[in-house]
Design an enzyme around this catalytic site. Sequence first.
Site, PDB file in Angstrom:
ATOM      1  CB  CYS A  12     -10.218  -8.147  -3.288  1.00  0.00           C
ATOM      2  SG  CYS A  12     -10.159  -9.935  -3.414  1.00  0.00           S
ATOM      3  CB  CYS A  86      -6.173  -3.930  -2.792  1.00  0.00           C
ATOM      4  SG  CYS A  86      -5.827  -2.655  -4.014  1.00  0.00           S
ATOM      5  CB  CYS A  90      -3.674  -1.263  -5.646  1.00  0.00           C
ATOM      6  SG  CYS A  90      -3.964  -1.692  -7.352  1.00  0.00           S
TER       7      CYS A  90
END
Length: 137
Positions: A12, A86, A90
């Site tokens: 996150c 995120c 990512c």
Amino acid sequence: MTTGKPSVLFVCIHNAGRSQMAQGFLIHLAGDAIHAHSAGSDPAATINPAAVEAMTELGIDISAQTPKKLTYAAVEAADVVITMGCGDACPVLPGTTYRDWQLDDPAGKGVDAVRPIRDQIQQRVQQLVDELLGART
């Protein structure tokens, strides 16, 4: 999936609430049968105290956890990457399974608002454990 134990990375933004709770549930539910990790694209300085309190209510202590920065190596080592907001931070690698869990961000919320988020995470992590290890009887 790699040979041996599966590895799951929860990601996150701040690695202070959702991903920490998910990692705590995975360790609690699967023990050492699954490697559990978490990280954040922009880690906070400390873990969310409301998340700690909500997990403690269920007998899971995440108070010693610290937010960690998301790294390419962490994603590369994971069989399954669970993202929780995120975004594009990512990295996407071939051979890795990705899932995005749409969950409210507990940042700045009190424990009463965090409990429903915690409960959603618990349910999803249980489903993940059942999938990775086979349904328990």
